[in-house]
Design an enzyme around this catalytic site. Sequence first.
Site, PDB file in Angstrom:
ATOM      1  N   SER A 171      15.371  89.508  69.826  1.00 57.94           N
ATOM      2  CA  SER A 171      14.637  89.568  68.564  1.00 57.94           C
ATOM      3  C   SER A 171      14.886  90.818  67.740  1.00 57.94           C
ATOM      4  O   SER A 171      14.574  90.834  66.545  1.00 57.94           O
ATOM      5  CB  SER A 171      13.128  89.422  68.829  1.00 57.94           C
ATOM      6  OG  SER A 171      12.700  90.373  69.771  1.00 57.94           O
ATOM      7  N   LYS A 181      12.750  89.672  61.543  1.00 65.16           N
ATOM      8  CA  LYS A 181      11.582  89.808  60.666  1.00 65.16           C
ATOM      9  C   LYS A 181      11.865  89.507  59.190  1.00 65.16           C
ATOM     10  O   LYS A 181      10.954  89.132  58.452  1.00 65.16           O
ATOM     11  CB  LYS A 181      11.005  91.216  60.799  1.00 65.16           C
ATOM     12  CG  LYS A 181      10.218  91.471  62.073  1.00 65.16           C
ATOM     13  CD  LYS A 181       8.850  90.835  62.008  1.00 65.16           C
ATOM     14  CE  LYS A 181       7.957  91.305  63.140  1.00 65.16           C
ATOM     15  NZ  LYS A 181       6.588  90.750  63.016  1.00 65.16           N
TER      16      LYS A 181
END
Length: 503
Positions: free
Chosen positions: A305, A51
């Site tokens: 992720s 992110k």
Amino acid sequence: MKNAYLEKIRNARVYDVAIKTPLEFQANLSARLGNRILLKREDMQPVFSFKLRGAYNKMINLPAESLKCGVITASAGNHAQGVALAAQKIGCRAVIVMPTTTPMIKINAVKSRGGEVVLFGDSYSDAYAHALKLEQQEKLSFVHPFDDPDVIAGQGTIAKEILDAHPEPIEAIFCCVGGGGLIAGIAAYVKAVRPEIKVIGVEATDANAMTLSLQKGERVMLDQVGLFADGAAVKQVGEETFRLSQEYVDEMILVDNDAICAAIKDVFEDTRSILEPAGALATAGLKEYVKLHKMQGKTLIGIASGANMNFDRLRFVAERAEIGEKREAVLAVSIPEKPGSFKTFCHLIGDRSITEFNYRYSDATAAHIYVGIAIQDPKESGELVELLKAHGLPTLDLSENEVAKLHLRHLVGGHAPQAEHECVYRFEFPEKPGALMNFLDHMGHDWNISLFHYRNHGADFGRVLVGVQVPPNEQDEFKQFLENLNYPYWDESENPAYKLFLG
């Protein structure tokens, strides 16, 4: 727009804060699946998630006067940490609105990077609405977690790194999907550079906003989302991420929580790293895709992720991983109460490893056993059930029974013949103070609670099994109570596992 995103990704500013993460071969998983499996290790970023790429690229491209005023976002997790780290690097103010239910570990992680934490509301939606108000009041710039071209371009740098590192043929790249920022950036780049590579999105079955939206050709708003894979629990995907996904994403795959837990274990066995549930979505989807298409000898890449795992979730993950991999059969077996019956049962199980065993005397004629058995192939479960039945031992396969897997393994033996008119319901309580009192206040009736089992699995809701004695002439009132309560619920009164062990 393809060329526009290609250039935006190539020019994205991410490496002031992000690292070029390795693309690692997964030896154990590759051997099991018969394909070459590679994992893009975004869990190794400074904030343990991809992110920060999009957050920094958005913020570094803001005008100087905007940065002088500062930025704001709403997030309960990885995006919040990315914005805080980016603001620390740039030297600007960052206000992060987080739900009041956010675990302290995440609040402290944001504060440690200089972020100003504002706690508001019970959900991301509440926090988001409050952040928009503060944006106007304090003239801050909003950094969206996914639906912004600069954020999408920042995430797209992952695709550039993958293709630079692996010029050889790739069959497919698998991405977790929440709001769609990651898959939009990756798909836009991959289809511009190597369009023969499939880009496949993976969602949890109870948070499938992108899957439904692509099926219907328009963005769908989910009424509620499952929060186990909280990093991808979004009720509606972004406008721009949906447009790009319509154009470039080849396929969507759905996986359940058991499959996610199994994928966390798979990655751990190859890397000794523990991914968060959303971080393991891509691996779970990759495995499902291989099974569906009977694929062999291909190169498949999954995006790891994120790894911001709450420690208290590990127990749940460990319990469910074997079931998700179909390597454990959970059975209810009835054996006659007579000498030699237990020995017969054990003989039929043979040399299989028993993973769990719960036994309690039921009555003078029969005993009920709750047993977990390690298996090598999902077909073994059905074969074992038939074997036991053939030898006069009635058997139920509970491997897909949620009440059995979540609750009954801890409650076996609790028959209560005196609990007349017992109704049994499974609830999801919001994980916040006052949730139980709210339940009791709404009940507001002289119904006796005859069973109550609660377990915190480290998610944003608690799983609860409740037995309530409701006379037949008060069933309508009880149904009204359930509707007014506004908690997700399931009627389990006819569940065969409940009847066998508790009814």
